[in-house]
Design a protein around this motif. Structure first.
Motif, PDB file in Angstrom:
ATOM      1  N   VAL A   1      29.398  40.361  53.174  1.00 47.23           N
ATOM      2  CA  VAL A   1      30.784  39.908  53.308  1.00 47.23           C
ATOM      3  C   VAL A   1      31.209  39.128  52.067  1.00 47.23           C
ATOM      4  CG1 VAL A   1      32.400  38.614  54.742  1.00 47.23           C
ATOM      5  CG2 VAL A   1      30.505  39.806  55.800  1.00 47.23           C
ATOM      6  N   LYS A   2      30.301  38.342  51.521  1.00 46.58           N
ATOM      7  CA  LYS A   2      30.599  37.601  50.291  1.00 46.58           C
ATOM      8  C   LYS A   2      30.906  38.568  49.150  1.00 46.58           C
ATOM      9  CE  LYS A   2      28.464  34.229  47.136  1.00 46.58           C
ATOM     10  NZ  LYS A   2      28.262  35.099  45.961  1.00 46.58           N
ATOM     11  N   ILE A   3      30.150  39.648  49.052  1.00 50.32           N
ATOM     12  CA  ILE A   3      30.385  40.651  48.007  1.00 50.32           C
ATOM     13  C   ILE A   3      31.755  41.302  48.197  1.00 50.32           C
ATOM     14  CG2 ILE A   3      29.643  42.924  47.179  1.00 50.32           C
ATOM     15  CD1 ILE A   3      26.759  42.015  47.727  1.00 50.32           C
ATOM     16  N   VAL A   4      32.072  41.689  49.440  1.00 49.02           N
ATOM     17  CA  VAL A   4      33.371  42.315  49.720  1.00 49.02           C
ATOM     18  C   VAL A   4      34.502  41.349  49.390  1.00 49.02           C
ATOM     19  CG1 VAL A   4      34.847  43.239  51.541  1.00 49.02           C
ATOM     20  CG2 VAL A   4      32.439  43.862  51.476  1.00 49.02           C
ATOM     21  N   ASN A   5      34.323  40.073  49.722  1.00 46.98           N
ATOM     22  CA  ASN A   5      35.341  39.075  49.422  1.00 46.98           C
ATOM     23  C   ASN A   5      35.567  38.961  47.916  1.00 46.98           C
ATOM     24  OD1 ASN A   5      37.094  36.734  50.054  1.00 46.98           O
ATOM     25  ND2 ASN A   5      35.475  35.567  49.053  1.00 46.98           N
ATOM     26  N   GLU A   6      34.491  38.892  47.147  1.00 54.29           N
ATOM     27  CA  GLU A   6      34.617  38.772  45.686  1.00 54.29           C
ATOM     28  C   GLU A   6      35.263  40.005  45.077  1.00 54.29           C
ATOM     29  OE1 GLU A   6      30.674  35.894  45.056  1.00 54.29           O
ATOM     30  OE2 GLU A   6      30.628  38.005  44.467  1.00 54.29           O
ATOM     31  N   GLU A   7      34.935  41.203  45.598  1.00 58.26           N
ATOM     32  CA  GLU A   7      35.532  42.424  45.058  1.00 58.26           C
ATOM     33  C   GLU A   7      37.013  42.534  45.445  1.00 58.26           C
ATOM     34  OE1 GLU A   7      34.253  44.329  42.902  1.00 58.26           O
ATOM     35  OE2 GLU A   7      32.269  43.419  42.913  1.00 58.26           O
ATOM     36  N   LEU A   8      37.359  42.047  46.638  1.00 60.09           N
ATOM     37  CA  LEU A   8      38.771  42.020  47.032  1.00 60.09           C
ATOM     38  C   LEU A   8      39.575  41.112  46.102  1.00 60.09           C
ATOM     39  CD1 LEU A   8      38.945  41.872  50.944  1.00 60.09           C
ATOM     40  CD2 LEU A   8      39.974  43.591  49.463  1.00 60.09           C
ATOM     41  N   VAL A   9      39.009  39.953  45.801  1.00 60.06           N
ATOM     42  CA  VAL A   9      39.676  39.030  44.873  1.00 60.06           C
ATOM     43  C   VAL A   9      39.877  39.705  43.519  1.00 60.06           C
ATOM     44  CG1 VAL A   9      39.424  36.852  43.615  1.00 60.06           C
ATOM     45  CG2 VAL A   9      38.807  36.970  46.032  1.00 60.06           C
ATOM     46  N   GLU A  10      38.879  40.472  43.097  1.00 59.53           N
ATOM     47  CA  GLU A  10      38.954  41.126  41.789  1.00 59.53           C
ATOM     48  C   GLU A  10      40.071  42.166  41.740  1.00 59.53           C
ATOM     49  OE1 GLU A  10      38.015  41.408  37.906  1.00 59.53           O
ATOM     50  OE2 GLU A  10      37.147  40.000  39.356  1.00 59.53           O
ATOM     51  N   ILE A  11      40.189  43.017  42.779  1.00 59.18           N
ATOM     52  CA  ILE A  11      41.226  44.053  42.725  1.00 59.18           C
ATOM     53  C   ILE A  11      42.614  43.480  42.977  1.00 59.18           C
ATOM     54  CG2 ILE A  11      39.613  45.830  43.488  1.00 59.18           C
ATOM     55  CD1 ILE A  11      41.078  45.890  46.158  1.00 59.18           C
ATOM     56  N   LEU A  12      42.685  42.249  43.524  1.00 59.75           N
ATOM     57  CA  LEU A  12      43.984  41.602  43.709  1.00 59.75           C
ATOM     58  C   LEU A  12      44.424  40.817  42.473  1.00 59.75           C
ATOM     59  CD1 LEU A  12      43.627  40.319  47.380  1.00 59.75           C
ATOM     60  CD2 LEU A  12      45.231  42.038  46.561  1.00 59.75           C
ATOM     61  N   GLY A  13      43.612  40.814  41.438  1.00 55.87           N
ATOM     62  CA  GLY A  13      44.022  40.171  40.195  1.00 55.87           C
ATOM     63  C   GLY A  13      43.050  39.140  39.670  1.00 55.87           C
ATOM     64  N   GLY A  14      42.092  38.726  40.483  1.00 53.15           N
ATOM     65  CA  GLY A  14      41.079  37.785  40.012  1.00 53.15           C
ATOM     66  C   GLY A  14      41.498  36.336  40.117  1.00 53.15           C
ATOM     67  N   GLU A  15      42.413  35.908  39.256  1.00 55.54           N
ATOM     68  CA  GLU A  15      42.829  34.509  39.220  1.00 55.54           C
ATOM     69  C   GLU A  15      44.330  34.396  39.453  1.00 55.54           C
ATOM     70  OE1 GLU A  15      41.659  32.926  35.491  1.00 55.54           O
ATOM     71  OE2 GLU A  15      39.506  32.983  35.924  1.00 55.54           O
ATOM     72  N   THR A  16      44.741  33.215  39.895  1.00 55.75           N
ATOM     73  CA  THR A  16      46.168  32.939  40.095  1.00 55.75           C
ATOM     74  C   THR A  16      46.862  32.898  38.746  1.00 55.75           C
ATOM     75  OG1 THR A  16      45.654  31.645  42.065  1.00 55.75           O
ATOM     76  CG2 THR A  16      47.823  31.339  41.082  1.00 55.75           C
ATOM     77  N   ARG A  17      47.920  33.653  38.624  1.00 58.72           N
ATOM     78  CA  ARG A  17      48.663  33.728  37.355  1.00 58.72           C
ATOM     79  C   ARG A  17      50.026  33.055  37.521  1.00 58.72           C
ATOM     80  NH1 ARG A  17      52.178  34.959  33.854  1.00 58.72           N
ATOM     81  NH2 ARG A  17      52.132  36.900  32.645  1.00 58.72           N
ATOM     82  N   ARG A  18      50.316  32.096  36.680  1.00 55.38           N
ATOM     83  CA  ARG A  18      51.575  31.356  36.751  1.00 55.38           C
ATOM     84  C   ARG A  18      52.527  31.807  35.646  1.00 55.38           C
ATOM     85  NH1 ARG A  18      50.731  27.040  40.234  1.00 55.38           N
ATOM     86  NH2 ARG A  18      48.520  26.711  40.753  1.00 55.38           N
ATOM     87  N   ILE A  19      53.782  31.413  35.773  1.00 54.51           N
ATOM     88  CA  ILE A  19      54.803  31.803  34.797  1.00 54.51           C
ATOM     89  C   ILE A  19      54.512  31.147  33.450  1.00 54.51           C
ATOM     90  CG2 ILE A  19      57.245  31.545  34.190  1.00 54.51           C
ATOM     91  CD1 ILE A  19      57.940  31.894  37.095  1.00 54.51           C
ATOM     92  N   ARG A  20      54.595  31.944  32.396  1.00 59.00           N
ATOM     93  CA  ARG A  20      54.448  31.416  31.032  1.00 59.00           C
ATOM     94  C   ARG A  20      55.803  30.873  30.584  1.00 59.00           C
ATOM     95  NH1 ARG A  20      50.864  36.220  29.952  1.00 59.00           N
ATOM     96  NH2 ARG A  20      52.786  37.359  29.551  1.00 59.00           N
ATOM     97  N   LEU A  21      55.887  29.579  30.416  1.00 59.68           N
ATOM     98  CA  LEU A  21      57.147  28.939  30.042  1.00 59.68           C
ATOM     99  C   LEU A  21      57.340  28.988  28.525  1.00 59.68           C
ATOM    100  CD1 LEU A  21      56.956  25.804  32.357  1.00 59.68           C
ATOM    101  CD2 LEU A  21      58.237  27.911  32.764  1.00 59.68           C
TER     102      LEU A  21
END
Length: 529
Positions: A75-95
């Motif tokens: 389950v930990k592996i599936v969770n990490e791979e889900l995070v990866e295909i959803l973009g990996g990290e939170t991306r904020r607006i570049r001001l």
């Protein structure tokens, strides 16, 4: 939106529970079920193939074979791979470093660009910015008027020098969207707005004319961010649409609209992986405030029924009245009585946080009581407020004086039944007892003398009533055996406790009665009245 996918994945992981070692056949069966769940959720086939390939490779590796709990490691592996295909990290607006930050919205007609422009502006305003909207959709009937209405609701000014097309005028109106975009940026610069959001036109389908107009606007204003707005319910066609827009305008981020719908949600899991562009925001409802920053790790936790407590805490911090919280904390510390006025104030605080259903669905294991949550009536808080406000000030402070005739009067004044008044008073009495026990230092109900909750009267009473410990034997061998027996009893008691929803291990056989919820809680969740 991800209910079906979450149910399928949770059921799949349930089959792995209790296995001390996973064979290759177990891994293949699990990966096969994950593949079916993702395809059923309308995730693009290339994404499914790549995702399941990585999961299988890692599941057959050393990190699972050497794990103490292989099923949770899967389950930990599936969770990490889900995070990866959803973009990996939170991306904020570049001001922008100098001048206003320019954000251009692009997407198909009907994806929700105009409404989302208002939501984004309201969100940016809450972050301390001074945004302005620019109406460049001059061809869809009443698009300019819609943006003005949305801007008014968000409390943000709208630059709209041209009215655009009306319902009676379907041809291109007088006005150049490229010139409007350029003038809007200049207007924002002169009036010292630090963010400009440009709403562009869409089409029912991707065409050359649409892309050319979007490219011209992009070249004219040179935006810091180009956000591609996509309908989360679009299905398999999401990938083709995203690729076409990426080639046409080279967007920098993705916004998912209509994430509160009942579709299967494959678009959210496909677009970021295929285009390589991050999902930045999500629209979660029809209100102007139903908008949030997209966190891949939190979304993956929701899909795996592990909850999203961080988002819940952020919503509470944003809407919670700090003065009211301080007042309640002082009252709690001084061991004052918890009154119906306090009860009403707490209910209103909860309502300010937004939809109760959405909040409860963010809790770990919420999928197991989803049917009860779906039946929950959001107007329950309004009914509670009506009943409490129908009481006199003295009745709210001393509810014990509310006899039969008073209950009938309160029911009539609130438009409710006497049984509703009785139910509320019963729930309030339970809440009042809980507050008294906690204030006295006795811990939560059912847990006298809970560590960290003090050693007040409740704890002392519990200590007096507790069975006395058996004296340890003076024989070293016998004492060692007694110690082993005690450890075995503690281990067996720990196993009998209900398992949590972390890593989605609770499964469909979870019984909410194991949680020892207060009497009447099923009614509060929308059960029989």
């Amino acid at each position: 939106m991800f209910n079906s996918l979450s149910d399928r994945l949770t059921a799949t992981f349930k089959n792995l529970r209790g296995k001390g070692r996973l064979t290759e056949a177990d891994v293949d069966a699990t990966v096969r079920e994950i593949r079916r769940a993702l395809l059923d959720a309308d995730v693009a086939v290339p994404v499914v193939r790549e995702f399941t390939g990585r999961v299988r490779e890692r599941a057959l590796g050393a990190e699972v074979s050497g794990a103490l709990n292989p099923s949770q490691q899967i389950v930990k592996i599936v969770n990490e791979e889900l995070v990866e295909i959803l973009g990996g990290e939170t991306r904020r607006i570049r001001l922008a470093k100098t001048g206003p930050t320019i954000i251009m919205l692009a997407g198909l007609q009907g994806a929700g660009k105009t409404t989302l422009a208002g939501k984004l502006s309201k969100w940016l305003k809450s972050q301390g910015h001074s945004p302005m909207l620019v109406a460049c959709d001059l061809q869809r009937p009443n698009a300019v008027n819609q943006l003005q209405v949305v801007g008014q609701r968000a409390g943000v000014p709208v630059f709209a020098p041209h009215p655009g097309a009306t319902s009676m005028e379907l041809e291109h109106p007088a006005g150049d969207p490229v010139a409007v975009a350029r003038a809007g940026v200049e207007e924002a610069r002169q009036k010292l707005h630090d963010v400009v959001i440009v709403d562009t036109a869409g089409r029912l389908g991707v065409d050359a004319e649409m892309m050319e107009q979007a490219r011209q606007i992009r070249r004219a204003i040179v935006p810091n961010e180009v956000l591609f707005v996509i309908d989360s319910m679009i299905g398999q066609d999401a990938v083709n649409t995203a690729l076409a827009f990426d080639e046409g305008v080279n967007f920098t981020g993705i916004v998912l609209s209509k994430l509160d719908g009942d579709a299967r949600g494959g678009a959210a899991l496909s677009v970021a992986s295929v285009t390589g562009k991050p999902v930045m925001f999500a629209s979660t409802g029809e209100g102007v405030d139903d908008f949030e920053l997209f966190h891949p790790d939190r979304m993956a936790s929701r899909i795996l029924d592990m909850g999203d407590v961080l988002t819940l805490i952020e919503q509470a911090e944003k809407s919670w009245d700090k003065d009211e919280a301080a007042r309640m904390a002082k009252k709690f510390a001084d061991q004052e009585d918890f009154t119906l006025d306090d009860f009403l104030a707490q209910m209103q605080q909860i309502r300010n946080m937004g939809s109760m259903k959405k909040m409860l669905m963010m809790m770990p294991g919420a999928q197991n009581i989803r049917q009860q949550l779906e039946q929950f009536d959001e107007r329950e808080i309004d009914r509670v407020e009506a009943i409490v406000r129908s009481m006199t000030p003295h009745e709210r402070v001393a509810p014990k004086i509310i006899n039969g005739s008073r209950r009938a009067r309160i029911a009539k004044g609130s438009g409710m039944h006497v049984s509703d008044v009785n139910g509320l008073l019963e729930r309030f009495a339970q809440a009042q007892k809980m507050m008294k026990k906690m204030a006295a230092g006795g811990g939560m109900p059912g847990m006298p003398g809970m560590p960290g909750m003090g050693g007040g009267a409740g704890a002392r009473k519990g200590a007096r009533n507790a069975p006395k410990k058996k004296a340890k034997s003076g024989n070293p061998a016998k004492a060692a055996q007694e110690l082993r027996d005690a450890e075995a009893r503690r281990a067996s008691a720990g196993k009998s406790l209900p398992t949590g929803a972390a890593f989605g291990q609770q499964g469909a056989d979870f019984d909410p009665s194991q949680l020892n919820l207060p009497k009447g809680f099923d009614k509060f969740l929308g059960g029989s009245k």
